[in-house]
Enzyme design. Sequence first.
Site, PDB file in Angstrom:
ATOM      1  N   HIS A  19      -9.498   0.705   5.055  1.00  0.00           N
ATOM      2  CA  HIS A  19      -8.186   0.927   5.480  1.00  0.00           C
ATOM      3  C   HIS A  19      -8.624   1.910   6.967  1.00  0.00           C
ATOM      4  CE1 HIS A  19      -4.288   2.200   6.585  1.00  0.00           C
ATOM      5  NE2 HIS A  19      -3.866   1.260   5.631  1.00  0.00           N
TER       6      HIS A  19
ATOM      7  N   SER B  72       3.593  -2.331  10.161  1.00  0.00           N
ATOM      8  CA  SER B  72       4.907  -2.207  10.308  1.00  0.00           C
ATOM      9  C   SER B  72       5.701  -3.438  10.237  1.00  0.00           C
ATOM     10  CB  SER B  72       5.519  -2.026  11.890  1.00  0.00           C
ATOM     11  OG  SER B  72       4.810  -0.408  12.255  1.00  0.00           O
TER      12      SER B  72
ATOM     13  N   GLY C  81       2.379   2.055  10.747  1.00  0.00           N
ATOM     14  CA  GLY C  81       3.034   3.331  10.339  1.00  0.00           C
ATOM     15  C   GLY C  81       3.797   3.569  11.748  1.00  0.00           C
TER      16      GLY C  81
ATOM     17  N   ASN D 162       0.886  -1.033   0.196  1.00  0.00           N
ATOM     18  CA  ASN D 162       0.107   0.009   0.120  1.00  0.00           C
ATOM     19  C   ASN D 162       0.970   1.069   0.092  1.00  0.00           C
ATOM     20  OD1 ASN D 162      -1.684   1.965   0.520  1.00  0.00           O
ATOM     21  ND2 ASN D 162      -2.436   1.377   2.750  1.00  0.00           N
TER      22      ASN D 162
ATOM     23  N   LYS E 201       0.067   4.239  -0.515  1.00  0.00           N
ATOM     24  CA  LYS E 201      -0.373   5.518   0.186  1.00  0.00           C
ATOM     25  C   LYS E 201      -0.460   6.730  -0.659  1.00  0.00           C
ATOM     26  CE  LYS E 201      -0.074   3.275   4.934  1.00  0.00           C
ATOM     27  NZ  LYS E 201      -0.234   3.671   6.267  1.00  0.00           N
TER      28      LYS E 201
ATOM     29  N   GLU F 173      -7.120   4.177   8.032  1.00  0.00           N
ATOM     30  CA  GLU F 173      -6.786   5.564   7.811  1.00  0.00           C
ATOM     31  C   GLU F 173      -7.973   6.267   7.123  1.00  0.00           C
ATOM     32  OE1 GLU F 173      -3.050   5.408   5.635  1.00  0.00           O
ATOM     33  OE2 GLU F 173      -2.210   5.062   7.499  1.00  0.00           O
TER      34      GLU F 173
ATOM     35  N   GLU G  58      -5.019  -5.320  10.370  1.00  0.00           N
ATOM     36  CA  GLU G  58      -4.148  -4.262  10.458  1.00  0.00           C
ATOM     37  C   GLU G  58      -4.399  -3.602  12.021  1.00  0.00           C
ATOM     38  OE1 GLU G  58      -2.276  -3.132   6.746  1.00  0.00           O
ATOM     39  OE2 GLU G  58      -4.120  -1.955   7.044  1.00  0.00           O
TER      40      GLU G  58
HETATM   41  C1  PEP Z   1      -0.917   0.004   6.086  1.00  0.00           C
HETATM   42  O1  PEP Z   1      -1.165   1.104   6.223  1.00  0.00           O
HETATM   43  O2  PEP Z   1      -1.698  -0.750   5.517  1.00  0.00           O
HETATM   44  C2  PEP Z   1       0.435  -0.599   6.794  1.00  0.00           C
HETATM   45  C3  PEP Z   1       0.369  -1.892   7.263  1.00  0.00           C
HETATM   46  O3  PEP Z   1       1.329   0.577   6.973  1.00  0.00           O
HETATM   47  P1  PEP Z   1       2.838   0.191   7.522  1.00  0.00           P
HETATM   48  O4  PEP Z   1       3.410  -1.282   7.091  1.00  0.00           O
HETATM   49  O5  PEP Z   1       3.732   1.327   7.198  1.00  0.00           O
HETATM   50  O6  PEP Z   1       2.523  -0.031   9.017  1.00  0.00           O
END
Ligand code: PEP
Length: 256
Positions: free
Chosen positions: A96, A214, A174, A12, A14, A98, A168
Site C-alpha cells: 500500500h 476515493s 483519501g 481497507n 486502515k 502508505e 491506486e
Molecule cells: C486506500 O487506501 O486503499 C484507498 C483507496 O483509500 P480511499 O478509498 O479512502 O481513497
Amino acid sequence: MAGTGKFVVGGNWKCNGNTASITQLVKDLNKGEIDADVDVIVAPPMLYLPKVQSPIDRQFKLSAQNCWVSEGGAFTGEVSAEMLADANVPWVILGHSERRALCGESDEFVGKKVAYAIKNGLSVMACIGETLQERESGATQDVCRRQLQAIVNELSAGDWEKVVIAYEPVWAIGTGKVATPEQAQETHAGIRAFMASAVSQDVASKVRIQYGGSVNAGNCEELAKQEDIDGFLVGGASLIGDAFITICNSAKYNTY
Ligand code: PEP
C-alpha cells in the site's frame, strides 16, 4: 483487452475503529444485500481480525493489511504470513502506498513480501500507483511498470492466480479526488499490456486489476463500466456499511 476475472472489491479499514464501531460495521455489512457476482474482501486492523472473523457473514473474506517479508522471529511488531494462514486469514494487502511512503517499503521489499505471502498460501492485493508529481511529469506508466516488475521478478507465472493488482494513484487516496473513468481505464489497460509482455497473455487477461482512490457509492458505477477495471480497493467508504455494499453491487455494471 478486457480482464476476464470475477469482479473483486476490497475494503481497507486502515488504522480506524474500535470495538464498538467495528461491531456496528460488521452488523451493517451483514445486513447488506450483495446481489452481484463479486468477490468481497474486508481488511480490518490486525488486532480486530479475530473479532470480525466469527460474526461476519461468510460472503466476506478476510484480509490483513500487511505482513512480514519472511519467516517470523525477532521482528518486533510484525506478523508473519504463516501466522495469518494459521489464523485462517486468506488475504493480505501488500505494498500500500502508505506503507511505501511512511514505512519506507521499497519496490524490491514489496516484491519479496508478495512472493513470501503466496508461498505460505495467502492471496495478495498488491498495490501500485504514482504520486501526483509522477503523474504530472508523465511517468504514470513507468512507475506502475517499475513497481510491478519488482513483483514479476519474484513470482512464477502460476503465482499470479493468487494476486490481484490494486492500481491506486497516490493523489487519489483519501483525498476525495477520484481518477476519471478514462484516466483509470487508460492506466489499467497499460498495466494489462505490461503484464502481457512481462509475464504472459494468459496471465494478463486473467489477472484482476482493482482501482483504488476515493471510490464511493456515487462514482463506482461509472468506474465499474470500464473494460479493464475488475474491481475496487476502497478505503474511507469501506467504513460505511451501506456505501460499501453499493460499491460491491456496482460489479453488475461491469459487463466484460
Ligand atoms: C486506500 O487506501 O486503499 C484507498 C483507496 O483509500 P480511499 O478509498 O479512502 O481513497
